[in-house]
Design a protein around this motif. Structure first.
Motif, PDB file in Angstrom:
ATOM      1  N   PRO A 169       2.418   4.831  -2.748  1.00  0.00           N
ATOM      2  CA  PRO A 169       3.001   5.945  -3.503  1.00  0.00           C
ATOM      3  C   PRO A 169       1.954   6.616  -4.393  1.00  0.00           C
ATOM      4  N   ALA A 170       2.302   7.781  -4.888  1.00  0.00           N
ATOM      5  CA  ALA A 170       1.364   8.563  -5.688  1.00  0.00           C
ATOM      6  C   ALA A 170       0.885   7.777  -6.898  1.00  0.00           C
ATOM      7  N   GLY A 171      -0.364   8.027  -7.278  1.00  0.00           N
ATOM      8  CA  GLY A 171      -0.973   7.332  -8.401  1.00  0.00           C
ATOM      9  C   GLY A 171      -2.173   6.533  -7.942  1.00  0.00           C
ATOM     10  N   SER A 172      -2.823   5.881  -8.867  1.00  0.00           N
ATOM     11  CA  SER A 172      -3.989   5.061  -8.543  1.00  0.00           C
ATOM     12  C   SER A 172      -3.566   3.620  -8.280  1.00  0.00           C
ATOM     13  N   TRP A 173      -4.211   2.986  -7.302  1.00  0.00           N
ATOM     14  CA  TRP A 173      -3.930   1.609  -6.924  1.00  0.00           C
ATOM     15  C   TRP A 173      -5.244   0.847  -6.793  1.00  0.00           C
ATOM     16  N   TRP A 174      -5.127  -0.468  -6.798  1.00  0.00           N
ATOM     17  CA  TRP A 174      -6.282  -1.331  -6.611  1.00  0.00           C
ATOM     18  C   TRP A 174      -6.007  -2.310  -5.477  1.00  0.00           C
ATOM     19  N   ASP A 175      -6.956  -2.417  -4.559  1.00  0.00           N
ATOM     20  CA  ASP A 175      -6.877  -3.449  -3.530  1.00  0.00           C
ATOM     21  C   ASP A 175      -7.038  -4.803  -4.219  1.00  0.00           C
ATOM     22  N   PHE A 176      -6.036  -5.674  -4.063  1.00  0.00           N
ATOM     23  CA  PHE A 176      -6.045  -6.959  -4.758  1.00  0.00           C
ATOM     24  C   PHE A 176      -7.251  -7.812  -4.373  1.00  0.00           C
ATOM     25  N   TRP A 177      -7.660  -7.761  -3.111  1.00  0.00           N
ATOM     26  CA  TRP A 177      -8.711  -8.650  -2.624  1.00  0.00           C
ATOM     27  C   TRP A 177     -10.106  -8.115  -2.922  1.00  0.00           C
ATOM     28  N   THR A 178     -10.320  -6.824  -2.714  1.00  0.00           N
ATOM     29  CA  THR A 178     -11.657  -6.260  -2.916  1.00  0.00           C
ATOM     30  C   THR A 178     -11.863  -5.730  -4.323  1.00  0.00           C
ATOM     31  N   GLU A 179     -10.753  -5.509  -5.048  1.00  0.00           N
ATOM     32  CA  GLU A 179     -10.770  -4.904  -6.380  1.00  0.00           C
ATOM     33  C   GLU A 179     -11.488  -3.553  -6.371  1.00  0.00           C
ATOM     34  N   LYS A 180     -11.196  -2.783  -5.335  1.00  0.00           N
ATOM     35  CA  LYS A 180     -11.663  -1.401  -5.261  1.00  0.00           C
ATOM     36  C   LYS A 180     -10.477  -0.474  -5.500  1.00  0.00           C
ATOM     37  N   ALA A 181     -10.704   0.587  -6.265  1.00  0.00           N
ATOM     38  CA  ALA A 181      -9.642   1.541  -6.575  1.00  0.00           C
ATOM     39  C   ALA A 181      -9.420   2.483  -5.397  1.00  0.00           C
ATOM     40  N   VAL A 182      -8.159   2.813  -5.139  1.00  0.00           N
ATOM     41  CA  VAL A 182      -7.794   3.771  -4.088  1.00  0.00           C
ATOM     42  C   VAL A 182      -6.711   4.692  -4.634  1.00  0.00           C
ATOM     43  N   GLU A 183      -6.687   5.909  -4.142  1.00  0.00           N
ATOM     44  CA  GLU A 183      -5.670   6.862  -4.560  1.00  0.00           C
ATOM     45  C   GLU A 183      -4.467   6.786  -3.637  1.00  0.00           C
ATOM     46  N   GLY A 184      -3.275   6.881  -4.239  1.00  0.00           N
ATOM     47  CA  GLY A 184      -2.041   6.807  -3.480  1.00  0.00           C
ATOM     48  C   GLY A 184      -1.544   8.174  -3.048  1.00  0.00           C
ATOM     49  N   GLY A 185      -0.231   8.210  -2.717  1.00  0.00           N
ATOM     50  CA  GLY A 185       0.344   9.429  -2.176  1.00  0.00           C
ATOM     51  C   GLY A 185      -0.071   9.654  -0.740  1.00  0.00           C
ATOM     52  N   ARG A 186      -0.442   8.595  -0.042  1.00  0.00           N
ATOM     53  CA  ARG A 186      -0.943   8.730   1.332  1.00  0.00           C
ATOM     54  C   ARG A 186      -0.861   7.385   2.051  1.00  0.00           C
ATOM     55  N   THR A 187      -1.026   7.454   3.372  1.00  0.00           N
ATOM     56  CA  THR A 187      -1.122   6.263   4.201  1.00  0.00           C
ATOM     57  C   THR A 187      -2.589   5.970   4.461  1.00  0.00           C
ATOM     58  N   LEU A 188      -2.989   4.734   4.256  1.00  0.00           N
ATOM     59  CA  LEU A 188      -4.367   4.351   4.539  1.00  0.00           C
ATOM     60  C   LEU A 188      -4.370   3.207   5.539  1.00  0.00           C
ATOM     61  N   THR A 189      -5.502   3.002   6.160  1.00  0.00           N
ATOM     62  CA  THR A 189      -5.669   1.915   7.111  1.00  0.00           C
ATOM     63  C   THR A 189      -6.499   0.822   6.466  1.00  0.00           C
ATOM     64  N   ARG A 190      -5.920  -0.357   6.343  1.00  0.00           N
ATOM     65  CA  ARG A 190      -6.575  -1.489   5.695  1.00  0.00           C
ATOM     66  C   ARG A 190      -7.027  -2.486   6.767  1.00  0.00           C
ATOM     67  N   PRO A 191      -8.359  -2.699   6.930  1.00  0.00           N
ATOM     68  CA  PRO A 191      -8.804  -3.734   7.875  1.00  0.00           C
ATOM     69  C   PRO A 191      -8.283  -5.099   7.425  1.00  0.00           C
ATOM     70  N   VAL A 192      -7.933  -5.942   8.394  1.00  0.00           N
ATOM     71  CA  VAL A 192      -7.452  -7.286   8.068  1.00  0.00           C
ATOM     72  C   VAL A 192      -8.068  -8.294   9.022  1.00  0.00           C
ATOM     73  N   ASP A 193      -8.296  -9.493   8.507  1.00  0.00           N
ATOM     74  CA  ASP A 193      -8.533 -10.641   9.365  1.00  0.00           C
ATOM     75  C   ASP A 193      -7.306 -11.541   9.259  1.00  0.00           C
ATOM     76  N   LEU A 194      -7.320 -12.669   9.933  1.00  0.00           N
ATOM     77  CA  LEU A 194      -6.120 -13.507   9.960  1.00  0.00           C
ATOM     78  C   LEU A 194      -5.765 -14.038   8.583  1.00  0.00           C
ATOM     79  N   ALA A 195      -6.716 -14.141   7.682  1.00  0.00           N
ATOM     80  CA  ALA A 195      -6.457 -14.711   6.361  1.00  0.00           C
ATOM     81  C   ALA A 195      -5.986 -13.676   5.350  1.00  0.00           C
ATOM     82  N   THR A 196      -5.876 -12.410   5.753  1.00  0.00           N
ATOM     83  CA  THR A 196      -5.626 -11.347   4.773  1.00  0.00           C
ATOM     84  C   THR A 196      -4.253 -10.715   4.932  1.00  0.00           C
ATOM     85  N   LEU A 197      -3.472 -10.803   3.899  1.00  0.00           N
ATOM     86  CA  LEU A 197      -2.231 -10.040   3.727  1.00  0.00           C
ATOM     87  C   LEU A 197      -2.553  -8.893   2.771  1.00  0.00           C
TER      88      LEU A 197
END
Length: 701
Positions: free
Chosen positions: A561-589
C-alpha cells in the motif's frame, strides 16, 4: 421493534405481538436481550417513514401500507435493506466487496456464491477450503455490516441484491438482526465484538509452537521426542496427543474415553510431570461424548449440549485434568447445532477455571458459532497437503479474522498427506504458520510434521487407509533434505523473537475485536488494490506478510500500500502504492514493515516463560512518525483484569531521531529484570543500550 443499541448499530427485531419484547436467545450476543434503550419505533408506527441517526448517516425506515414489507435506506454508504414480513426474507444491496460469513467456503470476496451456512466437514470443498464454521455476519467494504441473530438461515449472494432466508419452514417471524455503519473498518469490527463478545486473552504459551502427534510407539518415544526439541534447541511450548479412536496408539483407548492407553502412557501422571519439568504444556484430543453420557441423544448424531449437560460432561474430564493437562483439543461436533456448539465452547473455557481459577484456559475447536472468540481457538479441519490448499488457506484465515475469530490456524503441512507434501511445501507452509495465531503442525503420516524428519529417510507411520482422492506419500528421495530443519529453526526463532510485538497485538484484539491476521482493507480501505488482496495480509498493524505458495518459486509479487516500507530481511527502504517483485529462496518468506513502525523484539526463548536477562530491543523503521504501546502481563493469570499490566509507550520522532518512552497512565513499571532495552534504526549498525524503570525517558540517536 427498531432500537439503536449504539451510535453505530441499529437492531431490528420483528416479533409477533404476543412475544412482547422477548427475543429468542441464541447465546451469541453478550448483552441482555430485554435490556437497553426503548425501541425508537415499532412496525405499527412506521407506515409513516421514520429517521434514525447512526453516526453521520440517517437511516430512513418505512413499511408499506399493508405491513408486508419493511424498508431501511440511508445516506452515503449505509445499506439498503428490505424485509419481506410474509416470508422473513431479508434483501440488501450488495455494495462493495463482501467478507465474513465465518470459516470455509468459497473465498475471498463472498459475492457470487450461495452459503447454506452448513456446519462441519461434510462439505465438498473440505480438502481445499477446510471445515465450515458459519457465522451469519456480513461485512462490506462500503462501510456497513449485517449480523443476523435469529433465526438460522442461508445467504444467496449470486445476484446484485443479496438475500438472507430462513433454513426451516417455521413462520417467518420472529426475525432479529443488526445493521452497522462505520467510517473506518476497525469501527465495524469493534461493533461486532460489542455484540458477540470481545476475544478472550489466551495464555502466552498458546502463541508458541505446538507439536501434534498421532500414532505413538511407547513411553520412550513420547518423552524422547520432547527431549529432542530441547536438545536441538527448537522452540516449542505445546505437545498435543491425538486419541479417542482415530489411531491405534493415541493417548487414550476407546472412542470418547478418558482412560490413558497403558502401552504408551503407563504412568501418565509421572509422564506429564516430566514433560512439565521440561516446560511443555500437554494438550489432549477429545471428541463428542456418546449419546446418553452427558445429555440428550439426538436422532442424527452425538448428544446435544445444554448448560446442565455440559456441566455434567465436564466432570468426566476432571481426573485427567488434575494430572496437570494444560488444555484440550475438542474435535468433531458437526452434528451439533450452533447454540449447542457454543455451549461446548463455553464449557472448555469455564470448566477449567473451576479447578484453576488463576489460569487462563486453552481449547482448540473444530466447531463453534458467533461468540466462539470469547472462549477458544479454531483450526481449519482436515485439509489436503497440496500447493492449492496452502494458497486457499491464506484467504480462509483472513476471512475468519474478519468474522470475529482472531485465534485461527491450519494443520501445518496439511492434514491428508499427498505426494505433493515435499520438504519444500512443508517449509513454505511452516513459514505461513509462523504468522498465523495458531502455530501447530499436525497431519497423517505425522512424523513428516516434525521439523527434523525431512532428513531421516523415514516416513514413520503412514496412516493412508481410509483416505482417497489425492492421498499418498511423497517420493522417498524427499526424505533426505538437509535444508528443512534449519528453515524451521529460523521461523521458530523468529516467532519467539517477535513475541513482544505479537502479544501486544493479541491484547489489542482483546480490547478492540481486530483480528491478528488482518486484511489489508482494515487499514487501507481506500486503496482498491489493497482491498482485493487475498494472498497477503498484515500481522498486526505494522508487518506485511506475503507467503510463498508456488512450487519452485524464485520470486514473489507483493503489493505494498501507499507509503514507505522496509524489507524486513534486507532492511532496505521501498516505496509502496505498487506491486514489486521480491526474489526469494526457500528460506525466505517476504516480510515488509511500514515506515514509522517501532518494532519490539526479544531474545529467542525455548518456551514462552523461559527467563532471560537479554535486553528487549526496539527497532525503528524510519521515514515517518510512529508509536507503539508495548504490552506485558504475567502471561498466565487473570491479573490483567485488575490492570496488573505494563503498557510502555514508545514514540518515535523521525525529524529529531529520538524515541520518547513513558508509561501509559495506570500502568505498572517494568519488573526489575526487564529494565534493559536497546534501540536501533533499521538499516543502521548502531545499537544504543539504555535502562527504563518507569520515569519518562528520551533516547536520541
Amino acid at each position: 421493534m427498531i432500537t439503536p443499541v449504539s451510535a453505530a448499530t441499529l437492531r431490528v427485531s420483528l416479533l409477533p405481538v404476543e412475544y412482547g419484547r422477548a427475543i429468542p436467545v441464541a447465546g451469541s450476543i453478550v448483552f441482555a436481550d430485554n435490556q437497553g434503550p426503548e425501541p425508537a419505533a415499532r412496525i405499527r408506527s412506521v407506515a409513516a417513514p421514520r429517521e434514525i441517526a447512526l453516526q453521520e448517516h440517517r437511516l430512513r425506515i418505512s413499511a408499506d401500507s399493508s405491513l408486508r414489507q419493511l424498508s431501511i435506506a440511508g445516506t452515503g454508504s449505509a445499506p439498503k435493506i428490505t424485509v419481506d414480513l410474509e416470508t422473513g426474507a431479508v434483501r440488501f444491496a450488495r455494495q462493495g466487496r463482501i467478507f465474513g460469513l465465518g470459516e470455509g467456503g468459497p473465498q475471498f470476496d463472498r459475492s457470487g456464491h450461495l452459503y447454506a451456512m452448513k456446519n462441519g466437514e461434510e462439505v465438498r470443498d473440505l480438502a481445499v477450503n477446510g471445515a465450515r464454521l458459519p457465522i451469519p455476519w456480513l461485512i462490506s467494504t462500503a462501510g456497513w455490516a449485517l449480523f443476523l441473530h435469529s433465526p438460522l438461515g442461508r445467504f444467496d449472494l449470486t445476484e446484485p441484491e443479496g438475500k438472507f432466508e430462513r433454513l426451516d419452514s417455521e413462520p417467518p417471524l420472529p426475525l432479529d438482526f443488526f445493521v452497522m455503519v462505520a467510517d473506518r473498518p476497525p469501527g465495524i469490527m469493534k461493533e461486532y465484538a460489542r455484540l458477540t463478545g470481545f476475544p478472550h486473552l489466551p495464555p502466552r504459551w498458546a502463541l508458541g509452537y505446538q507439536q501434534s502427534h498421532r500414532t505413538l510407539a511407547s513411553r520412550e518415544e513420547v518423552l524422547g521426542e520432547a527431549k529432542t526439541f530441547r536438545e536441538k534447541k527448537l522452540p516449542c511450548d505445546v505437545l498435543i496427543y491425538l486419541g479417542t479412536g482415530f489411531c491405534p496408539s493415541g493417548w487414550n483407548t476407546g472412542h470418547g474415553s478418558f482412560t490413558f492407553n497403558a502401552s504408551v502412557f503407563p504412568d501418565p501422571g509421572v509422564m506429564i510431570r516430566e514433560l512439565s519439568a521440561e516446560n511443555f504444556k500437554v494438550v489432549l484430543h477429545v471428541v463428542n461424548p456418546p449419546p446418553g453420557l452427558h445429555g440428550r441423544a439426538s436422532d442424527t448424531g452425538p448428544a446435544a449440549h445444554d448448560e446442565t449437560d455440559a456441566a455434567r460432561y465436564w466432570q468426566k474430564h476432571l481426573d485427567v485434568f488434575r494430572l496437570g493437562v494444560g488444555g484440550w483439543w475438542p474435535d468433531e461436533g458437526d452434528a451439533l447445532g450452533p447454540i449447542e456448539c457454543l455451549v461446548r465452547n463455553r464449557m472448555y473455557w469455564e470448566g477449567p477455571q473451576l479447578e484453576r481459577p488463576t489460569e487462563r484456559p486453552y481449547a482448540l475447536h473444530r466447531n463453534g458459532y458467533a461468540g466462539l472468540q470469547r472462549y477458544g481457538w479454531l483450526w481449519s479441519g482436515d485439509i489436503d497437503s497440496t500447493w492449492e490448499v496452502l494458497r486457499a488457506q491464506i484467504a480462509v484465515g483472513i476471512n475468519t479474522g474478519l468474522s470475529g475469530i482472531p485465534f485461527w490456524g491450519t494443520d501445518t503441512g496439511g492434514f491428508v498427506t499427498t505426494p505433493e507434501l515435499t520438504g519444500e511445501l512443508y517449509a513454505r507452509w511452516f513459514q505461513f504458520s509462523a504468522f498465523c495465531p495458531l502455530f501447530r503442525s499436525h497431519g497423517r503420516t505425522w512424523k513428516l510434521r516434525l521439523p527434523w524428519q525431512w532428513n531421516t529417510g523415514d516416513y514413520g507411520p503412514t496412516e493412508l487407509n481410509g483416505y482417497h482422492g489425492k492421498s499418498g506419500l511423497p517420493d522417498p528421495k524427499e526424505l533426505h533434505n538437509p535444508e528443512i530443519e534449519p528453515i524451521c529453526r529460523k521461523y521458530l526463532e523468529l516467532r519467539s523473537q517477535l513475541m513482544p510485538y505479537t502479544y501486544t497485538v493479541v491484547r489489542e484484539s482483546h480490547d478492540t475485536g481486530l483480528p491478528i491476521m488482518r486484511a489489508l482493507w482494515l487499514h487501507y480501505p481506500t486503496d482498491l488494490a489493497a482491498v482485493e488482496r487475498a494472498d497477503e495480509y498484515l500481522w498486526g498493524r505494522d508487518i506485511l506478510v506475503a507467503p510463498v505458495t508456488e512450487k519452485g518459486a524464485a520470486e514473489r509479487e507483493v503489493y505494498l500500500p501507499a507509503g514507505s516500507w522496509w524489507d524486513f530481511w534486507t532492511e532496505k527502504a521501498v516505496e509502496g502504492g505498487r506491486t514489486l517483485t521480491r526474489p526469494v529462496d526457500l528460506a525466505t518468506l517476504p516480510l515488509f514493515v511500514r515506515a514509522g513502525a517501532v518494532l519490539p523484539t526479544g531474545p529467542v526463548r525455548q518456551y514462552a516463560a523461559e527467563n532471560h536477562d537479554e535486553p528487549l530491543r526496539f527497532t525503528v523503521y524510519p521515514g515517518a512518525e510512529g508509536a507503539f504501546d508495548l504490552y506485558e502481563d504475567d502471561g498466565v493469570s487473570f491479573e490483567y483484569e485488575r490492570d496488573r499490566v505494563m503498557r510502555l509507550r514508545a514514540q518515535w520522532s523521525d525529524r529529531d531521531r529520538q524515541l520518547a518512552l513513558s508509561l501509559v497512565e495506570g500502568s505498572l513499571p517494568p519488573e526489575a529484570s526487564s529494565h534493559k532495552f536497546e534501540l536501533r534504526v533499521a538499516g543502521e549498525s548502531e545499537v544504543k543500550e539504555f535502562e527504563f524503570s518507569g520515569a519518562p525517558l528520551t533516547v536520541r540517536l
